[in-house]
Design an enzyme around this catalytic site. Structure first.
Site, PDB file in Angstrom:
ATOM      1  CE1 TYR A  56      36.388  -9.454  46.258  1.00  0.00           C
ATOM      2  CE2 TYR A  56      37.184 -10.092  44.088  1.00  0.00           C
ATOM      3  CZ  TYR A  56      36.134  -9.879  44.970  1.00  0.00           C
ATOM      4  OH  TYR A  56      34.842 -10.084  44.560  1.00  0.00           O
TER       5      TYR A  56
ATOM      6  CE1 TYR B 189      41.704  -3.371  52.409  1.00  0.00           C
ATOM      7  CE2 TYR B 189      41.351  -4.901  50.602  1.00  0.00           C
ATOM      8  CZ  TYR B 189      40.861  -4.032  51.548  1.00  0.00           C
ATOM      9  OH  TYR B 189      39.507  -3.826  51.633  1.00  0.00           O
TER      10      TYR B 189
END
Length: 687
Positions: free
Chosen positions: A452, A456
């Site tokens: 997840y 990022y």
């Protein structure tokens, strides 16, 4: 008409002479006449002199439309050139193509008005500050200066501050002051710095009434130091330039996402200069004189983006393994600031209620919200652990992505607490409930928790494995945008990654410096083994678990006191120790003291196979180290750098269960505990 008809006629001879004179003139002078096309001036152009306060930006406007000077001058007079030149060109084009009404409307509604509001935030009040009065001209146009000029200004202010303090010591105000003399000087300095919005050293201690005489002396030393002022002014200069770029709309997806083109260019240039400097430096062992290229050592450290990214992924994966083992569940949370912290809408256009703040202001807001959340969770005795990533929206405003693990029974409470504080400020504004806070439960069927956040982490470091991916917000390639994100974080000093809970990474890094070395301390050795193996889950468990408090850590950092150039006490990492056992368990991880030296000081090998130069005499410490190395090789004894440093320090080393080695009187003593013989250099003795 009668006058014209009555003019005398010109004879053919006169016409011929006149023709020849004109031909000779153009043959000799005509070659010097301009050949390029000259754009005709506007019908409003006049021959009057330009106004005294005409700026470089306004010059083309005044030449073409001087009658509009009083109007456009109010917008461009204080605007830095790197901001205003774009708007000036756009304004002139609109004026010539669509007329004054459209052009003047554009000037009223473009980013220049916002720049004016931003510049007011940095205005100087020179009433009580002699520094502000003396350097008002330079400080008032600070963003327009070149970086070299800013550094020069820092040196001038440092010298001026030194003279001010010297002069103040001679005044009656100082001699008759009832306060402690050092404190009176410090208060005088604070008055000088206030308009500049620069915080004096130890100001926090002063506000708490805890500042002492030594701290004041150190503060005055810094305030008269060229380097200190250069750093402060350069930082302020960089902030103001990027703040103006945000106000002008130069930071957005339709222009330059995350950071302005100027900011990204300056970051790249600084990175290039830093790299060149590293290539010309070495690190030198202060004891032996051994040298290594500094750039190679930096590439092996966490300064290397690839290594930093890998370490973050290892730590994140370790947390996920702990969560799986103990039955914790994860959630992926997005926390965003209210609309007033945003300068530009996601779809384009200025945000009308923008408060004129910087990304640092938005980051402070997010930190404040998170502090309230953590305090509330602690009061409710709810423990969480994980990571948070701070990254920018397209206009430079930061938002947070948080990956946390918690007990399943606490998930609803955690959601409600975070939601309430996330919407505490301006929670009723349009779109707040949908966009300000998002809470997504991690489903193992869709992928791991690390997956997840992996994108990022990569996006905010080097764009690894994101070649074909496109950013949802900006529509740009993620790998290319990684440079802009890094430039943004560097410009605003925003910490991109932060661990929530768990054991400290500083101890982990210090233990990894020891490598596979086995230590005698039973409290430290298993933690060292886990760190050396790169097992973050095992390391965290051995340190006390993911919810461990700092006071309960099994291994901690040991510091030594040192002093910097201002004789200020600073702490330097010396090694690690176990609080369970005490300082008796101390293990030094910084055995060698290094100094950065220029490559010009390195001893270079001769270019030819024959050395025709006088041999350079090596230091005794270098010869001693080489002797130890030669002796160990002669006896076929394997060693590492830490063991070699132990021998040079006069300590004993035990190999296997019978061989003991020690450096005695410039000779290597090898003691066989079973055969009971000792070899010292070439001599063998029995005992």
């Amino acid at each position: 008409m009668n006058t014209i008809t009555n003019l005398p006629s010109i004879s053919n001879r006169a016409k011929s002479v006149l023709f020849l004179a004109m031909r000779d003139f153009y043959d000799t002078v005509g070659q010097f006449l301009p050949t390029k096309y000259i754009q005709p001036k506007s019908q409003y152009a006049t021959v009057r002199r330009p106004p005294k306060d005409l700026t470089i930006i306004e010059r083309p406007l005044w030449e073409q439309i001087p009658h509009e000077y009083d109007y456009f001058h109010s917008y461009f007079r204080d605007t830095p050139q790197f901001i205003g030149r774009y708007f000036a060109r756009k304004y002139l084009t609109l004026y010539q193509e669509k007329g004054s009404k459209v052009a003047n409307t554009y000037l009223r509604t473009c980013g220049l008005t916002r720049c004016t509001e931003v510049q007011k935030k940095y205005s100087l009040n020179v009433e009580k500050s002699l520094i502000a009065q003396a350097f008002y001209k330079q400080l008032s146009i600070l963003p327009s200066l070149d970086k070299i000029d800013v550094e020069e200004l820092g040196g001038q202010i440092a010298s001026y501050m030194h003279n001010l303090i010297t002069h103040f010591l001679e005044t009656d105000e100082f001699k008759l002051s009832n306060n402690v003399h050092e404190l009176a000087i410090y208060k005088f300095v604070l008055e000088q710095l206030k308009p500049l919005k620069i915080t004096a050293p130890y100001f926090a201690n002063y506000k708490k009434d805890e500042i002492n005489e030594q701290q004041i002396v150190i503060a005055l030393a810094k305030l008269t130091d060229d380097k200190w002022w250069q750093n402060k002014l350069t930082r302020t200069w960089a902030f103001q330039r990027e703040h103006l770029a945000i106000a002008a709309g130069q930071v957005q997806k339709s222009a330059s996402p995350y950071a302005s083109r100027t900011c990204v260019g300056e970051w790249r240039e600084q990175k290039r200069k830093n790299r060149e400097w590293l290539k010309n430096q070495c690190i030198e062992n202060t004891e032996t004189g051994e040298q290594f290229e500094l750039v190679l050592q930096v590439d092996k450290s966490n300064a290397n983006p690839a290594i930093r990214r890998c370490e973050l992924m290892v730590r994140m994966r370790g947390f996920e393994d702990i969560a799986d083992e103990y039955g914790y569940e994860g959630a992926f949370i997005t926390l965003t600031a209210p609309s007033k912290y945003h300068a530009v809408h996601a779809k384009g256009g200025f945000v009308k209620n923008w408060n004129g703040g910087t990304p640092r202001d938005a980051q402070r807001y997010l930190c404040k919200v998170w502090a309230k959340i953590r305090a509330k969770l602690n009061r409710e005795n709810i423990k969480i652990f994980g990571f948070r990533v701070a990254e920018p929206h397209h206009d430079g405003t930061p938002h947070w992505h948080i990956l946390v693990f918690m007990l399943p029974d606490n998930k609803d409470k955690v959601h409600d607490i975070m939601y309430s504080y996330a919407l505490e400020e301006d929670g009723n504004e349009p779109g707040a409930r949908e966009n300000r806070f998002k809470f997504e439960e991690i489903e193992k069927e869709k992928g791991s928790a690390t997956g997840y956040i992996a994108k990022y982490i990569s996006k905010n470091i080097d764009g690894y494995q994101l070649d074909g991916e496109v950013d949802d917000e900006t529509g740009q390639n993620l790998k290319e945008m990684a440079k802009n994100v890094t430039a943004w974080a560097n410009r605003w000093g925003i910490r991109q990654f932060q661990q929530i809970g768990g054991a400290p990474v500083t101890v982990w890094r210090e233990l990894r410096r020891l490598g596979s070395q086995k230590v005698e301390s039973p409290a430290i050795d298993p933690v060292l083994a886990a760190a050396d193996a790169g097992d973050w889950a095992a390391y965290t468990e051995l340190q006390g678990g993911a919810m461990v408090q700092r006071k309960d850590l099994r291994v901690r950092i040991s510091y030594e006191e040192a002093q910097n150039q201002f004789e200020e006490d600073v702490k330097k990492i010396k090694g690690v120790f176990s609080p369970i056992i005490g300082m008796a368990s101390f293990i030094c991880t910084r055995l060698i003291k290094w100094a950065i030296v220029s490559k010009n000081r390195r001893e270079r090998a001769p270019w030819s196979s024959v050395n025709n130069c006088t041999e350079i005499k090596k230091s005794p410490k270098y010869d001693r180290r080489q002797k130890v190395i030669n002796e160990l090789k002669k006896h076929q004894i394997n060693y590492n750098s830490h063991q070699l440093n132990h021998l040079l320090a006069g300590r004993e080393l035990k190999f296997s269960d019978k061989l003991l080695i020690k450096w005695i009187k410039d000779k290597l003593a090898i003691i066989d505990l079973h055969q009971k013989w000792i070899e010292i250099g070439p001599d063998i003795e029995f005992f």
